[in-house]
Motif scaffolding. Structure first.
Motif, PDB file in Angstrom:
ATOM      1  N   HIS A  15      97.408  13.318  64.137  1.00  0.00           N
ATOM      2  CA  HIS A  15      98.327  14.238  63.478  1.00  0.00           C
ATOM      3  C   HIS A  15      98.212  13.983  61.977  1.00  0.00           C
ATOM      4  CE1 HIS A  15     101.754  16.889  62.977  1.00  0.00           C
ATOM      5  NE2 HIS A  15     102.355  15.970  62.224  1.00  0.00           N
ATOM      6  N   GLY A  16      97.514  14.895  61.301  1.00  0.00           N
ATOM      7  CA  GLY A  16      97.223  14.649  59.889  1.00  0.00           C
ATOM      8  C   GLY A  16      96.289  13.467  59.761  1.00  0.00           C
ATOM      9  N   LEU A  17      96.699  12.462  58.987  1.00  0.00           N
ATOM     10  CA  LEU A  17      95.877  11.266  58.806  1.00  0.00           C
ATOM     11  C   LEU A  17      96.234  10.165  59.797  1.00  0.00           C
ATOM     12  CD1 LEU A  17      95.898  11.076  54.886  1.00  0.00           C
ATOM     13  CD2 LEU A  17      94.111  12.018  56.373  1.00  0.00           C
ATOM     14  N   LYS A  18      97.289  10.390  60.602  1.00  0.00           N
ATOM     15  CA  LYS A  18      97.735   9.358  61.527  1.00  0.00           C
ATOM     16  C   LYS A  18      97.104   9.555  62.898  1.00  0.00           C
ATOM     17  CE  LYS A  18     102.257   8.738  59.322  1.00  0.00           C
ATOM     18  NZ  LYS A  18     103.734   8.784  59.539  1.00  0.00           N
ATOM     19  N   GLU A  19      96.844   8.442  63.588  1.00  0.00           N
ATOM     20  CA  GLU A  19      96.300   8.490  64.936  1.00  0.00           C
ATOM     21  C   GLU A  19      97.381   8.073  65.936  1.00  0.00           C
ATOM     22  OE1 GLU A  19      92.840   6.095  65.159  1.00  0.00           O
ATOM     23  OE2 GLU A  19      91.621   7.407  63.883  1.00  0.00           O
ATOM     24  N   ASN A  20      97.242   8.576  67.164  1.00  0.00           N
ATOM     25  CA  ASN A  20      98.172   8.254  68.252  1.00  0.00           C
ATOM     26  C   ASN A  20      99.628   8.435  67.812  1.00  0.00           C
ATOM     27  OD1 ASN A  20      96.080   7.574  70.022  1.00  0.00           O
ATOM     28  ND2 ASN A  20      96.002   5.482  69.214  1.00  0.00           N
ATOM     29  N   VAL A  21      99.991   9.685  67.618  1.00  0.00           N
ATOM     30  CA  VAL A  21     101.340  10.020  67.141  1.00  0.00           C
ATOM     31  C   VAL A  21     102.135  10.644  68.289  1.00  0.00           C
ATOM     32  CG1 VAL A  21     102.679  11.416  65.524  1.00  0.00           C
ATOM     33  CG2 VAL A  21     100.530  10.364  64.783  1.00  0.00           C
ATOM     34  N   PHE A  22     103.340  10.107  68.527  1.00  0.00           N
ATOM     35  CA  PHE A  22     104.214  10.676  69.552  1.00  0.00           C
ATOM     36  C   PHE A  22     105.289  11.517  68.878  1.00  0.00           C
ATOM     37  CE2 PHE A  22     107.958  10.712  72.273  1.00  0.00           C
ATOM     38  CZ  PHE A  22     107.406  11.147  73.466  1.00  0.00           C
ATOM     39  N   LYS A  23     105.468  12.764  69.375  1.00  0.00           N
ATOM     40  CA  LYS A  23     106.462  13.676  68.806  1.00  0.00           C
ATOM     41  C   LYS A  23     107.433  14.099  69.896  1.00  0.00           C
ATOM     42  CE  LYS A  23     105.217  16.642  65.701  1.00  0.00           C
ATOM     43  NZ  LYS A  23     104.607  17.837  65.065  1.00  0.00           N
ATOM     44  N   ARG A  24     108.739  14.198  69.526  1.00  0.00           N
ATOM     45  CA  ARG A  24     109.782  14.528  70.495  1.00  0.00           C
ATOM     46  C   ARG A  24     109.917  16.044  70.679  1.00  0.00           C
ATOM     47  NH1 ARG A  24     114.215  11.059  71.346  1.00  0.00           N
ATOM     48  NH2 ARG A  24     115.222  12.845  72.334  1.00  0.00           N
ATOM     49  N   ASN A  25     108.839  16.768  70.633  1.00  0.00           N
ATOM     50  CA  ASN A  25     108.909  18.200  70.910  1.00  0.00           C
ATOM     51  C   ASN A  25     107.722  18.592  71.796  1.00  0.00           C
ATOM     52  OD1 ASN A  25     107.034  17.782  68.810  1.00  0.00           O
ATOM     53  ND2 ASN A  25     107.147  19.934  68.231  1.00  0.00           N
ATOM     54  N   LEU A  26     107.778  19.758  72.400  1.00  0.00           N
ATOM     55  CA  LEU A  26     106.731  20.215  73.308  1.00  0.00           C
ATOM     56  C   LEU A  26     106.005  21.397  72.692  1.00  0.00           C
ATOM     57  CD1 LEU A  26     108.699  20.061  76.676  1.00  0.00           C
ATOM     58  CD2 LEU A  26     106.935  18.471  75.893  1.00  0.00           C
ATOM     59  N   ASP A  27     104.754  21.185  72.274  1.00  0.00           N
ATOM     60  CA  ASP A  27     103.934  22.290  71.762  1.00  0.00           C
ATOM     61  C   ASP A  27     103.398  23.128  72.922  1.00  0.00           C
ATOM     62  OD1 ASP A  27     104.319  21.401  69.157  1.00  0.00           O
ATOM     63  OD2 ASP A  27     102.634  20.010  69.292  1.00  0.00           O
ATOM     64  N   THR A  28     103.049  22.448  74.009  1.00  0.00           N
ATOM     65  CA  THR A  28     102.539  23.129  75.198  1.00  0.00           C
ATOM     66  C   THR A  28     103.127  22.451  76.431  1.00  0.00           C
ATOM     67  OG1 THR A  28     100.627  21.654  75.319  1.00  0.00           O
ATOM     68  CG2 THR A  28     100.348  23.720  74.081  1.00  0.00           C
ATOM     69  N   VAL A  29     103.027  23.122  77.559  1.00  0.00           N
ATOM     70  CA  VAL A  29     103.469  22.518  78.819  1.00  0.00           C
ATOM     71  C   VAL A  29     102.293  22.528  79.786  1.00  0.00           C
ATOM     72  CG1 VAL A  29     105.879  23.169  78.538  1.00  0.00           C
ATOM     73  CG2 VAL A  29     104.317  24.754  79.662  1.00  0.00           C
ATOM     74  N   PRO A  30     102.264  21.588  80.739  1.00  0.00           N
ATOM     75  CA  PRO A  30     101.132  21.539  81.685  1.00  0.00           C
ATOM     76  C   PRO A  30     101.064  22.800  82.538  1.00  0.00           C
ATOM     77  CG  PRO A  30     102.447  19.517  81.761  1.00  0.00           C
ATOM     78  CD  PRO A  30     103.210  20.497  80.937  1.00  0.00           C
ATOM     79  N   GLU A  31      99.849  23.168  82.898  1.00  0.00           N
ATOM     80  CA  GLU A  31      99.665  24.319  83.771  1.00  0.00           C
ATOM     81  C   GLU A  31      99.976  23.937  85.214  1.00  0.00           C
ATOM     82  OE1 GLU A  31      95.677  25.508  83.262  1.00  0.00           O
ATOM     83  OE2 GLU A  31      95.898  26.134  81.161  1.00  0.00           O
ATOM     84  N   ILE A  32     100.227  24.938  86.027  1.00  0.00           N
ATOM     85  CA  ILE A  32     100.411  24.693  87.455  1.00  0.00           C
ATOM     86  C   ILE A  32      99.110  24.123  88.032  1.00  0.00           C
ATOM     87  CG2 ILE A  32     100.852  25.803  89.682  1.00  0.00           C
ATOM     88  CD1 ILE A  32     102.563  27.846  88.189  1.00  0.00           C
TER      89      ILE A  32
END
Length: 528
Positions: free
Chosen positions: A44-61
Motif C-alpha cells: 500500500h503505497g511504499l508500505k508492505e503487508n498493510v492491514f486495513k479495517r475496510n473491505l475493498d472487495t469480498v470473496p466470490e462464491i
C-alpha cells in the motif's frame, strides 16, 4: 475471522457406495460462518503487508479459503499490531493464538477515544490495570490519575519510578499544615460549586428551602468578596461568580445564617420588636451545616487549616494532580489517589469534584499549553452508576463524568472506565467509549451490555466472554486493528487484589489476625 462452526447431516442420498463398506453411516458436513473484518494488502503505497479495517472487495462464491498457521500467524499478528515508532510502545501481553507474538495496542487511540476495562471478580482485571499503569509510568511525560477506591493500588508492592501515591485526609490529618507536601489531599468545601454544596445541605422538601438557598448564595458570595478584599486582590474581584473557587471561612457563613435565623427587628410601635423576615426559617439548614462541619468523616472537606485558605493553594493542588512526569514536583506523572477512607455516601460527589476540577482547569488552559491527561476510574459502578436513586450529590458527580465522556477529547481529557459490573455503569458514559478490554464475564446482563456496545458484525465475539481464561482478555476497538484475544503479562508491580485461598488458610496451624488493630482503625477511621 471465524464466528461459528456448525455441523449438520448431509442432504445427499447414499453419498458413498456400499462396496466401500460404509453404507448406513451418517455423513455430515461442516459449515463455517465467518465475519469479514478487513483486507491484507501486499503493498500500500511504499508500505508492505498493510492491514486495513475496510473491505475493498469480498470473496466470490465458491472461493477457496486457507487458514493462517505456523510462522504466518506470527507474521500476521506483527502486521496488525499497532506499534508506532515510539521508544516505549504500548503492550499489555501476548496473543492467545500465538504466544510468541507481542500484542501491541495503539496508545494514542486507546486514550483519545476513551476505554473500558471490565471483568468479573477474580478474572485478572486488577493485573490488567497494573500492567497498563506500569507501561504509562515509564514514559518521560506521562500524565494520568487512578482513582483507587479500595486501596489495592496503594500497597507496598505497587511502587516504581514515575508513580506517586496520594490519599484523602482522614481524621488524624485534620487541622495540620503541610498536608499536601506529605501526599495527603484536603478537598476544601470552597472547591464545591453552589449546586454541590446545596446537594449536601439542602432538604428540597422543606417549605423554606428557597429562602435557605437564596440566603446561602448571597452569604457565600459576600464572603468570597470579603476574602479578596482582605488579601488586597485586584485581579479576581470584578469577575468572580458564586461558583468561582475562591476560599472563604465556613464559620462566618454559619454565624451569619444563625443571626438571620434569630434576628428580631424593630416593631411597628416604638420600643417594640418583632421577628425578622427569616426568623426560624433557617434553623434546619444551619443545623445540617453545623453537623456536616463537625463530622470528622467529612473533615477533608470542612475542617481545613490555614494552608487550604491560601489563594495559591489551588495552584499547588492542580500542579500535583495535573503536571506530567518531569514537570511534576514529585517527578512522577502517574498519580494514584486512595479514596478507601472516604465515606461511601459522599464518594460520588468527592470523586466527581476531582474529575470536574481536572476537566475545568484543562478547559481553561490555552490550547497550545494543554498536556493530555487520563482519568482511570476503578470500581466505576460505585460513582458512575446507571441509576442514582434521586441522590442529588451523586447526580452532580455523575454529570461531571458524563461531560468528560462527551467533551473530554476536545480538551485532552481521557476516561478509562474500570468495573466488574458494566451493567451497573452509566450507559451515556459507556456509549462514548470506543475501546474495550473485556476479561471473563460470567453474568448474562454484563455480557449483554458489552454486546450492545460493539458493532453489529462483531457482536458475536461476546460468546467467548464467559469462557475466557484468568488473565485473558478480548480486546476490541480503535486501539487494535483486529478484535483479538490477549493473555495479559504479569505486571512487575502487584496490586493487593489476589484471590484469598480459603482452604489453604483454614488448613494452616496459625493465622496473623489482628482484631485489636482493626477495631482501633474502625474507631479512628484510619488504617495508619
Amino acid at each position: 475471522m471465524i464466528n461459528r462452526i456448525t455441523r449438520k447431516a448431509s442432504d445427499e442420498e447414499n453419498p458413498v457406495e456400499s462396496d466401500l463398506g460404509l453404507s448406513g453411516f451418517l455423513f455430515t458436513e461442516n459449515i463455517l460462518k465467518v465475519n469479514l473484518i478487513g483486507t491484507l494488502l501486499d503493498r500500500h503505497g511504499l508500505k508492505e503487508n498493510v492491514f486495513k479495517r475496510n473491505l475493498d472487495t469480498v470473496p466470490e462464491i465458491e472461493a477457496q479459503c486457507f487458514p493462517i498457521d505456523g510462522e504466518n500467524i506470527t507474521k500476521f499478528m506483527t502486521t496488525i499490531s499497532s506499534q508506532e515508532n515510539y521508544k516505549i510502545p504500548l503492550t499489555i501481553g501476548k496473543y492467545s493464538i500465538d504466544e510468541q507474538a507481542q500484542a501491541f495496542l495503539d496508545g494514542d487511540k486507546l486514550f483519545q477515544r476513551h476505554a473500558v476495562i471490565v471483568g468479573s471478580t477474580g478474572s485478572g482485571k486488577s493485573w490488567c490495570v497494573a500492567k497498563l499503569i506500569e507501561q504509562i509510568a515509564q514514559l518521560p511525560m506521562a500524565n494520568c490519575i487512578l482513582f483507587d477506591i479500595h486501596g489495592e493500588y496503594s500497597g507496598k508492592q505497587f511502587k516504581m519510578e514515575g508513580l506517586q501515591h496520594l490519599r484523602v485526609a482522614n481524621p488524624s490529618d485534620l487541622g495540620k499544615t503541610g498536608n499536601l507536601e506529605n501526599d495527603v489531599l484536603m478537598l476544601p468545601y470552597w472547591l464545591l460549586t453552589y449546586e454541590e454544596m446545596l446537594a449536601m445541605l439542602l432538604d428540597r422538601s422543606d417549605s423554606n428551602a428557597p429562602n435557605q438557598a437564596m440566603l446561602f448564595s448571597k452569604t457565600v458570595f459576600a464572603e468570597k468578596i470579603k476574602y479578596l478584599d482582605e488579601i488586597g486582590d485586584t485581579t479576581f474581584k470584578s469577575s468572580i461568580t458564586i461558583d468561582s473557587p475562591i476560599p472563604y471561612k465556613i464559620d462566618n457563613i454559619l454565624n451569619e445564617l444563625a443571626e438571620l435565623d434569630e434576628q428580631m427587628v424593630e416593631g411597628a410601635r416604638p420600643g417594640t420588636e418583632k421577628q425578622g423576615p427569616f426568623f426560624a426559617k433557617l434553623t434546619r439548614f444551619v443545623q445540617r451545616l453545623e453537623a456536616k462541619k463537625q463530622d470528622k468523616r467529612l473533615g477533608f472537606l470542612f475542617q481545613i487549616s490555614d494552608d487550604e485558605l491560601d489563594i495559591n493553594w489551588l495552584n499547588k493542588l492542580c500542579e500535583r494532580l495535573m503536571l506530567g512526569t518531569t514537570s511534576n514536583p514529585r517527578n512522577a506523572g502517574v498519580k494514584i489517589i486512595d479514596f478507601s477512607e472516604v465515606p461511601s455516601d459522599v464518594l460520588p460527589l468527592v470523586i466527581g469534584l476531582v474529575a470536574r476540577l481536572v476537566f475545568t482547569v484543562q478547559q481553561w488552559t490555552i490550547k497550545e499549553n494543554q498536556h493530555p491527561i487520563a482519568l482511570l476510574c476503578d470500581e466505576a459502578h460505585l460513582y458512575i452508576p446507571e441509576r442514582t436513586n434521586q441522590d442529588a450529590a451523586a447526580e452532580l458527580g455523575l454529570k461531571s463524568f458524563e461531560r468528560i465522556a462527551k467533551e473530554g477529547r476536545k480538551y485532552g481529557v481521557s476516561l478509562t472506565v474500570i468495573s466488574q459490573r458494566p451493567a451497573e455503569v452509566n450507559r451515556t458514559v459507556l456509549s462514548q467509549c470506543n475501546n474495550f478490554i473485556a476479561l471473563r464475564l460470567s453474568n448474562a446482563e454484563d455480557q449483554a451490555v458489552i454486546k450492545r456496545l460493539l458493532p453489529d458484525n462483531l457482536s458475536g465475539l461476546t460468546d467467548v466472554l464467559p469462557i475466557l481464561d484468568i488473565g485473558e482478555a478480548l480486546v476490541v476497538g480503535d486501539a487494535s486493528l483486529l478484535p483479538t484475544r490477549i493473555i495479559i503479562d504479569e505486571p512487575n508491580i502487584k496490586p493487593e487484589s489476589a484471590t484469598v485461598k480459603f482452604w489453604k488458610e483454614w488448613s494452616a496451624e496459625t493465622s496473623k489476625q489482628d482484631i485489636e488493630a482493626a477495631v482501633s482503625g474502625l474507631r479512628k477511621q484510619s488504617k495508619s
